[in-house]
Design a protein around this motif. Sequence first.
Motif, PDB file in Angstrom:
ATOM      1  N   ASN A  65      62.000 -22.511   6.947  1.00 52.85           N
ATOM      2  CA  ASN A  65      62.885 -22.268   5.814  1.00 52.85           C
ATOM      3  C   ASN A  65      62.299 -21.218   4.884  1.00 52.85           C
ATOM      4  O   ASN A  65      63.014 -20.373   4.342  1.00 52.85           O
ATOM      5  CB  ASN A  65      63.129 -23.566   5.036  1.00 52.85           C
ATOM      6  N   GLN A  66      60.956 -21.284   4.691  1.00 55.54           N
ATOM      7  CA  GLN A  66      60.313 -20.306   3.818  1.00 55.54           C
ATOM      8  C   GLN A  66      60.441 -18.895   4.393  1.00 55.54           C
ATOM      9  O   GLN A  66      60.695 -17.934   3.656  1.00 55.54           O
ATOM     10  CB  GLN A  66      58.836 -20.658   3.640  1.00 55.54           C
ATOM     11  N   GLU A  67      60.298 -18.760   5.701  1.00 53.57           N
ATOM     12  CA  GLU A  67      60.428 -17.442   6.324  1.00 53.57           C
ATOM     13  C   GLU A  67      61.827 -16.886   6.127  1.00 53.57           C
ATOM     14  O   GLU A  67      62.004 -15.693   5.844  1.00 53.57           O
ATOM     15  CB  GLU A  67      60.087 -17.535   7.809  1.00 53.57           C
ATOM     16  N   ARG A  68      62.847 -17.756   6.264  1.00 52.06           N
ATOM     17  CA  ARG A  68      64.226 -17.297   6.039  1.00 52.06           C
ATOM     18  C   ARG A  68      64.429 -16.898   4.588  1.00 52.06           C
ATOM     19  O   ARG A  68      65.099 -15.886   4.301  1.00 52.06           O
ATOM     20  CB  ARG A  68      65.217 -18.392   6.438  1.00 52.06           C
ATOM     21  N   ASN A  69      63.869 -17.649   3.664  1.00 56.54           N
ATOM     22  CA  ASN A  69      63.974 -17.293   2.239  1.00 56.54           C
ATOM     23  C   ASN A  69      63.302 -15.953   1.956  1.00 56.54           C
ATOM     24  O   ASN A  69      63.816 -15.136   1.186  1.00 56.54           O
ATOM     25  CB  ASN A  69      63.336 -18.385   1.381  1.00 56.54           C
ATOM     26  N   ILE A  70      62.143 -15.752   2.577  1.00 58.04           N
ATOM     27  CA  ILE A  70      61.436 -14.485   2.404  1.00 58.04           C
ATOM     28  C   ILE A  70      62.288 -13.325   2.908  1.00 58.04           C
ATOM     29  O   ILE A  70      62.392 -12.276   2.257  1.00 58.04           O
ATOM     30  CB  ILE A  70      60.077 -14.532   3.127  1.00 58.04           C
ATOM     31  N   GLN A  71      62.918 -13.497   4.047  1.00 55.03           N
ATOM     32  CA  GLN A  71      63.747 -12.428   4.607  1.00 55.03           C
ATOM     33  C   GLN A  71      64.962 -12.142   3.721  1.00 55.03           C
ATOM     34  O   GLN A  71      65.350 -10.984   3.549  1.00 55.03           O
ATOM     35  CB  GLN A  71      64.179 -12.794   6.024  1.00 55.03           C
ATOM     36  N   ARG A  72      65.546 -13.195   3.151  1.00 53.06           N
ATOM     37  CA  ARG A  72      66.677 -12.990   2.235  1.00 53.06           C
ATOM     38  C   ARG A  72      66.241 -12.211   1.000  1.00 53.06           C
ATOM     39  O   ARG A  72      66.930 -11.293   0.550  1.00 53.06           O
ATOM     40  CB  ARG A  72      67.272 -14.344   1.821  1.00 53.06           C
ATOM     41  N   ILE A  73      65.090 -12.608   0.439  1.00 54.90           N
ATOM     42  CA  ILE A  73      64.584 -11.910  -0.753  1.00 54.90           C
ATOM     43  C   ILE A  73      64.277 -10.451  -0.410  1.00 54.90           C
ATOM     44  O   ILE A  73      64.577  -9.540  -1.190  1.00 54.90           O
ATOM     45  CB  ILE A  73      63.335 -12.619  -1.300  1.00 54.90           C
ATOM     46  N   LEU A  74      63.684 -10.226   0.772  1.00 53.28           N
ATOM     47  CA  LEU A  74      63.354  -8.862   1.196  1.00 53.28           C
ATOM     48  C   LEU A  74      64.618  -8.007   1.319  1.00 53.28           C
ATOM     49  O   LEU A  74      64.654  -6.865   0.839  1.00 53.28           O
ATOM     50  CB  LEU A  74      62.605  -8.882   2.527  1.00 53.28           C
ATOM     51  N   ILE A  75      65.640  -8.541   1.941  1.00 54.83           N
ATOM     52  CA  ILE A  75      66.896  -7.795   2.091  1.00 54.83           C
ATOM     53  C   ILE A  75      67.478  -7.457   0.722  1.00 54.83           C
ATOM     54  O   ILE A  75      67.938  -6.336   0.473  1.00 54.83           O
ATOM     55  CB  ILE A  75      67.907  -8.594   2.941  1.00 54.83           C
ATOM     56  N   GLY A  76      67.437  -8.437  -0.197  1.00 55.19           N
ATOM     57  CA  GLY A  76      67.923  -8.173  -1.551  1.00 55.19           C
ATOM     58  C   GLY A  76      67.130  -7.070  -2.227  1.00 55.19           C
ATOM     59  O   GLY A  76      67.698  -6.191  -2.889  1.00 55.19           O
ATOM     60  N   LEU A  77      65.801  -7.108  -2.031  1.00 54.00           N
ATOM     61  CA  LEU A  77      64.949  -6.072  -2.618  1.00 54.00           C
ATOM     62  C   LEU A  77      65.287  -4.696  -2.047  1.00 54.00           C
ATOM     63  O   LEU A  77      65.405  -3.712  -2.788  1.00 54.00           O
ATOM     64  CB  LEU A  77      63.479  -6.405  -2.358  1.00 54.00           C
ATOM     65  N   LEU A  78      65.472  -4.628  -0.735  1.00 59.23           N
ATOM     66  CA  LEU A  78      65.788  -3.350  -0.091  1.00 59.23           C
ATOM     67  C   LEU A  78      67.111  -2.788  -0.606  1.00 59.23           C
ATOM     68  O   LEU A  78      67.216  -1.601  -0.939  1.00 59.23           O
ATOM     69  CB  LEU A  78      65.854  -3.527   1.430  1.00 59.23           C
ATOM     70  N   VAL A  79      68.122  -3.647  -0.684  1.00 52.54           N
ATOM     71  CA  VAL A  79      69.459  -3.196  -1.097  1.00 52.54           C
ATOM     72  C   VAL A  79      69.450  -2.772  -2.571  1.00 52.54           C
ATOM     73  O   VAL A  79      69.932  -1.690  -2.926  1.00 52.54           O
ATOM     74  CB  VAL A  79      70.499  -4.293  -0.849  1.00 52.54           C
ATOM     75  N   VAL A  80      68.900  -3.636  -3.432  1.00 51.86           N
ATOM     76  CA  VAL A  80      68.919  -3.351  -4.874  1.00 51.86           C
ATOM     77  C   VAL A  80      68.112  -2.098  -5.192  1.00 51.86           C
ATOM     78  O   VAL A  80      68.558  -1.228  -5.955  1.00 51.86           O
ATOM     79  CB  VAL A  80      68.387  -4.559  -5.674  1.00 51.86           C
ATOM     80  N   SER A  81      66.916  -1.970  -4.607  1.00 51.34           N
ATOM     81  CA  SER A  81      66.080  -0.798  -4.895  1.00 51.34           C
ATOM     82  C   SER A  81      66.736   0.482  -4.384  1.00 51.34           C
ATOM     83  O   SER A  81      66.667   1.530  -5.043  1.00 51.34           O
ATOM     84  CB  SER A  81      64.686  -0.963  -4.288  1.00 51.34           C
ATOM     85  N   ALA A  82      67.383   0.413  -3.222  1.00 55.86           N
ATOM     86  CA  ALA A  82      68.059   1.606  -2.689  1.00 55.86           C
ATOM     87  C   ALA A  82      69.228   2.011  -3.573  1.00 55.86           C
ATOM     88  O   ALA A  82      69.452   3.207  -3.820  1.00 55.86           O
ATOM     89  CB  ALA A  82      68.540   1.342  -1.264  1.00 55.86           C
ATOM     90  N   ILE A  83      69.979   1.035  -4.075  1.00 55.96           N
ATOM     91  CA  ILE A  83      71.115   1.338  -4.962  1.00 55.96           C
ATOM     92  C   ILE A  83      70.626   1.973  -6.264  1.00 55.96           C
ATOM     93  O   ILE A  83      71.188   2.963  -6.743  1.00 55.96           O
ATOM     94  CB  ILE A  83      71.932   0.060  -5.241  1.00 55.96           C
ATOM     95  N   ILE A  84      69.572   1.402  -6.837  1.00 54.71           N
ATOM     96  CA  ILE A  84      69.037   1.946  -8.094  1.00 54.71           C
ATOM     97  C   ILE A  84      68.574   3.384  -7.895  1.00 54.71           C
ATOM     98  O   ILE A  84      68.922   4.287  -8.663  1.00 54.71           O
ATOM     99  CB  ILE A  84      67.887   1.070  -8.617  1.00 54.71           C
ATOM    100  N   ARG A  85      67.797   3.615  -6.837  1.00 50.02           N
ATOM    101  CA  ARG A  85      67.282   4.962  -6.607  1.00 50.02           C
ATOM    102  C   ARG A  85      68.405   5.939  -6.250  1.00 50.02           C
ATOM    103  O   ARG A  85      68.386   7.108  -6.676  1.00 50.02           O
ATOM    104  CB  ARG A  85      66.215   4.937  -5.516  1.00 50.02           C
ATOM    105  N   GLY A  86      69.389   5.478  -5.475  1.00 54.94           N
ATOM    106  CA  GLY A  86      70.512   6.343  -5.130  1.00 54.94           C
ATOM    107  C   GLY A  86      71.331   6.729  -6.347  1.00 54.94           C
ATOM    108  O   GLY A  86      71.768   7.882  -6.483  1.00 54.94           O
TER     109      GLY A  86
END
Length: 601
Positions: free
Chosen positions: A2-23
């Motif tokens: 469950n922790q690994e899945r949570n980590i992957q969800r947080i990572l995806i959110g980080l990737l999307v949010v940071s890309a949107i901000i920089r874009g």
Amino acid sequence: MNQERNIQRILIGLLVVSAIIRGFIAGFIEFGYDEVYYWTYALYPDLSHFDHPPMLGWMIQLFTLDLWLDHEFFIRLASVVFGTLNTWIIYKIGSFIKDHRTGLYAAFLYSTSFYAFIICGLFIMPDGPQSLFWLLTLWFLLRSLPDTTCSRSSRNFLFFAGITTGLALLSKYHSVFLISGAFIYILLYNRKWFTIKETWYAFSLVILSFLPVILWNLDNEFISFTFHGARTTTEGGVWLHPEFLFVEILGQFVYNNPVNVVLIIMSLIALKRGSAFLRKEFTRLILWISLPLVATFLLFALFARTLPHWTGPAYFGFILIAAAWLSERSKSRYRWKLLLKPILASALLMLTVIILAIGQIRFGWIPLSKWGARDFTHDMYGWKQLGEKFAPIAEFDRELLLIDAQAPVFTYRWFPAANYDYYIGRKTGNRVYALGTLDRIHKYHWINRERGNIPIGMDVYYIALSDDYEDPQRLYGDLFTVIQPSDTIRILRGNELVREAYVYRMIGLKEEMEFVPSDSGEEINPEIERLLLFQRQIRTSPEWIRILRKKAKEGKVSIEVMIIQEAQKMLDREKEVNRDIRKLDSIANSVTVPPVTLPLE
């Protein structure tokens, strides 16, 4: 699980949010001096350039479809994409060297580094492609060199590291620390790699990749290496400059986020005290790549001014060590917390600074100028406004024949030459030339050649900035018949006067300005020079202009079109006359005149 899945969800959110901000930011703010200069790498691509290898120009060409998409967003798009990829890569490296939690912490520490997020992941700088290939190389080396058996899989990863190291060197020269770090590690801890053919294949690939830079420098007297070597020499009469060292250390703290740097220092202290939160093989390799880079530029900072972002790639390895240390601590103290307080504090600092900086650039929230402080955000504001306000001035001057239609713009340094090129030249068609010594004009030494010689009699614009003023009479007074002020452009940000741009017309170049020597083999088209001469003759004749204005009005075309057409007719007539003269000469030479005999007295 469950922790690994949570980590992957947080990572995806980080990737999307940071890309949107920089874009969003990529399309919201104008270029700074360095960025718009690097745009010329794509405008005039080459095997290498005066200041840097060619990779950045190639990446801009790729992501803009060879500058077909030439808005700031698309020119910066390569960095936005690389920043997102880098966040994922450093997560994968952290997961490999320890666990998924380490990968997540590494991704957050990377994203909250001002160097990684802005310089590598937003601005179009050589650090963008370098950061991608540096991290890939680090990943491949960590998956190969610590393997004492030199397995087939490890040999393959080392071969890949040769490819990415070569690409990193094509991005920025100090990627050579990847090679030195790998060599020292092999020499000290696993010499078996010297007997493996893939090691030498990888090294050969690095040399082959760097060949374009070598060839370009051979043709240009190794000017790039001479230039960068001069940047590390002692300034002035004083041998040591401790103030430069202080600025370099402070800059590293700021660029890499003070919270992150404190975490890195704490993790390195823990390592020194014998804490075993990371396998020593990984720690050794990371430190032999990262520490020499930092130590070298700290040493240089004792003698000359350095820039803190030069050591930026070293902190990628430090971030991995800090992430592994945080992961180890979280297992006992923060068992159920994925995002620790230091991580959140680092992210909050990053967001606060970004919001304040973007607001300052676009709107000038903080009245720094009124307080007597230099507002560095002025460097990234007002260039688009300058281009929009210069265009009608140039059109007015052309319509009233106050200046040549082809009049280029002169300046004396690579900045603001590149700003004029992007924000004025693209809009009005005026070519930009930078006149000065090589250390001041940089790539414009070669751009001037590409744009060709300037014929005698040509008129030229000069634009002087109030915050960077140079007198045109002092710079070019001997070159032109007349230098006269044309207009003053006020650059405003809200109610704040950012700068004034003083536009001058420099009339009648006294001698041809040669950027391509006549003995270089370049053929100068005499017809074009003759055509320009006829156009200047027409413009200086009031009666001729009066007749052409009437014809232009009847034909519903601009006076400029009529001048060009009339000059072409003059050229055609001159050709016909020359043909008739040659024909008469030919006839005269073919007729034999009998000798005349005079009677004798």
